[in-house]
Design an enzyme around this catalytic site. Structure first.
Site, mmCIF file in Angstrom:
data_model
loop_
_atom_site.group_PDB
_atom_site.id
_atom_site.type_symbol
_atom_site.label_atom_id
_atom_site.label_comp_id
_atom_site.label_asym_id
_atom_site.label_seq_id
_atom_site.Cartn_x
_atom_site.Cartn_y
_atom_site.Cartn_z
ATOM 1 C CD GLN A 168 -5.252 -1.396 9.497
ATOM 2 O OE1 GLN A 168 -5.515 -2.715 9.906
ATOM 3 N NE2 GLN A 168 -3.446 -1.540 9.252
ATOM 4 C CB THR A 178 9.724 -10.084 -13.752
ATOM 5 O OG1 THR A 178 10.619 -9.766 -14.350
ATOM 6 C CG2 THR A 178 9.716 -11.179 -13.118
ATOM 7 C CB ALA A 227 -0.625 -0.041 1.371
ATOM 8 C CB THR A 228 4.540 2.048 1.390
ATOM 9 O OG1 THR A 228 4.360 1.616 3.040
ATOM 10 C CG2 THR A 228 5.089 3.066 1.308
ATOM 11 C CB SER A 231 -1.385 -3.969 2.466
ATOM 12 O OG SER A 231 -0.689 -4.254 2.990
ATOM 13 N N GLY A 232 -1.349 -6.780 0.956
ATOM 14 C CA GLY A 232 -1.542 -8.357 1.065
ATOM 15 C C GLY A 232 -1.023 -8.454 2.496
ATOM 16 C CG HIS A 233 1.696 -6.954 5.443
ATOM 17 N ND1 HIS A 233 1.887 -6.875 6.433
ATOM 18 C CD2 HIS A 233 2.013 -5.988 4.391
ATOM 19 C CE1 HIS A 233 2.359 -5.889 6.394
ATOM 20 N NE2 HIS A 233 1.999 -4.735 5.220
ATOM 21 C CG ASN A 257 -3.046 3.762 10.667
ATOM 22 O OD1 ASN A 257 -3.745 4.582 9.931
ATOM 23 N ND2 ASN A 257 -1.683 3.338 11.465
ATOM 24 C CB CYS A 288 6.911 4.055 18.225
ATOM 25 S SG CYS A 288 5.633 5.019 19.885
HETATM 26 N N1 PLP Z 1 -1.758 2.558 5.272
HETATM 27 C C1 PLP Z 1 -2.606 2.165 6.346
HETATM 28 C C2 PLP Z 1 -3.599 2.660 6.911
HETATM 29 C C3 PLP Z 1 -1.535 0.978 7.326
HETATM 30 O O1 PLP Z 1 -2.143 1.036 8.489
HETATM 31 C C4 PLP Z 1 -0.415 0.689 6.157
HETATM 32 C C5 PLP Z 1 0.387 -0.145 7.537
HETATM 33 O O2 PLP Z 1 0.775 -0.696 8.764
HETATM 34 C C6 PLP Z 1 0.078 0.974 5.415
HETATM 35 C C7 PLP Z 1 -0.780 2.227 4.660
HETATM 36 C C8 PLP Z 1 1.189 0.477 4.325
HETATM 37 O O3 PLP Z 1 1.088 -0.653 3.891
HETATM 38 P P1 PLP Z 1 2.226 -1.791 3.504
HETATM 39 O O4 PLP Z 1 2.726 -2.274 4.254
HETATM 40 O O5 PLP Z 1 1.550 -2.454 2.663
HETATM 41 O O6 PLP Z 1 3.104 -0.194 2.612
#
Ligand code: PLP
Length: 379
Positions: A182, A240, A72-73, A202-204, A152, A326
């Site tokens: 989230q 890739t 997601a970042t 985000s996948g994880h 989050n 943090c």
């Molecule tokens: N946005 C939110 C609200 C999140 O909680 C997180 C991860 O903590 C992210 C973005 C970032 O996701 P990623 O770890 O897939 O880059």
């Protein structure tokens, strides 16, 4: 020692189906989706399946609207910085909130450094961001709005659907981005009603591996290319594809999509059980609202610093997060935006659930919390 993992907003355990798919993509089905032979085509089928599954969850008819990223970042970086490159030539104003995750916040800090006017909407005295506050921040000079769906740190749910519908009515050309990390697979999300042009997921956070995410791009929304090269992902993100991760993401989505409602109800009961177990203590303060996402509960343990409690709980096999997100010792400041005093934010911890958590996990947490409070305050 038994493990009680209550830190699912940080990351989740990959589900068996995702792991199985990943292993298959690493051992037998390891072709390159760009290869023209049978193994390449087979790899492409995994990609297609993952794209189709994600599009379905988002209520999106066009599977090509889903691009895979490293998380997601990256999705949010492409959305915000990429939009500014294309749409920020004539218009100079962008709108966000003061409670965003660092992956969005830092992009807006960068736009500020580049000379854009960044308007940050903050929660009011009741800790609410109203849809009118978001709509009112937009004007004729605005080209981008980016607000998260679920916070989050506290689980607070923002009124994005109402806000983005209001914005699109008044300013149809404004690009709307939403960090749905989230909320994805936890609350219903539909691109047609949400009116977001760009969505980061985000996948994880949903039982898929780390290092994979997706970006939904609505038809007609232009984004700049993030990598130049072999033109994968419709040319927007060359390189890739991380096939095992993407295929694993697809499998996890397939497993969890049918149970969004049931899991929500189950986790709501866990949240209530947690609150009933600990709210009797005068030194506890529940910071999350009643109508917040039940997956995240933010709590202050008055008088005990977050990290001290976190490490005490860890010794008892209970895993949670420091409540103020943090990162390497740097506080996000989001809790103070919600009106929490320094005393409350310094002692905040975050408990976050998934569907495999049980009341036994909460009992273990509550017992360790009381023990920790008594022990830490005495020492
Ligand atoms: N946005 C939110 C609200 C999140 O909680 C997180 C991860 O903590 C992210 C973005 C970032 O996701 P990623 O770890 O897939 O880059």
């Amino acid at each position: 020692m038994e493990v009680h993992y209550l830190d699912n907003a940080s990351t989740t355990k990959p589900c068996a189906e995702a792991v199985e798919t990943i292993i298959r993509c690493l051992t037998t089905d390891y072709g390159n989706p760009s290869s023209l032979h049978k193994m390449g085509l087979n790899a492409q089928l995994y990609m297609d399946n993952a794209r189709k599954n994600i599009a379905k969850v988002l209520g999106c008819n066009n599977v090509d609207s889903i691009l895979f990223t490293s998380g997601a970042t990256e999705s949010s970086n492409i959305s915000i910085l990429g939009t500014a490159k294309i749409y920020g030539k004539r218009k100079k104003k962008v709108v966000t909130t003061t409670i965003e995750h660092a992956s969005v916040k830092e992009c807006f800090n960068e736009l500020e450094r580049q000379g854009f006017e960044v308007v940050k909407v903050s929660p009011n005295k009741d800790g609410e961001i109203t849809y009118q506050d978001i709509v009112n921040a937009v004007d004729d000079n605005t080209f981008l709005v980016s607000c998260m769906l679920v916070n989050n740190e506290t689980g607070y749910i923002l009124p994005i659907e109402k806000a983005y519908n209001g914005i699109k009515k008044k300013y149809p050309d404004v690009i709307t981005h939403c960090d749905c990390v989230q909320g994805f697979l936890k609350v219903p999300i539909n691109v047609r009603t949400l009116k977001a042009d760009l969505i980061s997921i985000s996948g994880h956070k949903v039982h898929a591996p780390k290092g994979v995410g997706a970006l939904y791009v609505s038809k007609g929304t232009r984004i700049s290319k993030s990598n130049l090269g072999g033109k994968q992902e419709r040319g927007f993100r060359s390189g890739t594809e991380a096939l095992p991760n993407i295929a694993g993401f697809g499998s996890a989505v397939e497993v969890y999509y049918p149970t969004i409602k049931e899991r929500f109800e189950y986790v709501s009961k866990l949240k209530q059980y947690l609150i009933d177990s600990i709210s009797k203590y005068s030194w506890i303060c529940i910071n999350s609202k009643e109508d917040a996402s039940p997956y995240i509960v933010n709590i202050s343990v008055l008088g005990v610093r977050s990290e001290i409690m976190l490490h005490f709980l860890e010794e008892k096999g209970v895993y949670i997060s420091s409540g103020s997100a943090c990162s390497k010792g740097e506080k996000s400041g989001v809790l103070s935006q919600f009106g929490l005093s320094e005393r409350h934010s310094d002692s905040a911890i975050r408990v976050s659930f998934c569907e495999t958590n049980t009341t036994q996990d909460i009992d273990a947490f509550a017992t360790a919390l009381v023990e920790g409070f008594n022990k830490i305050l005495k020492s």
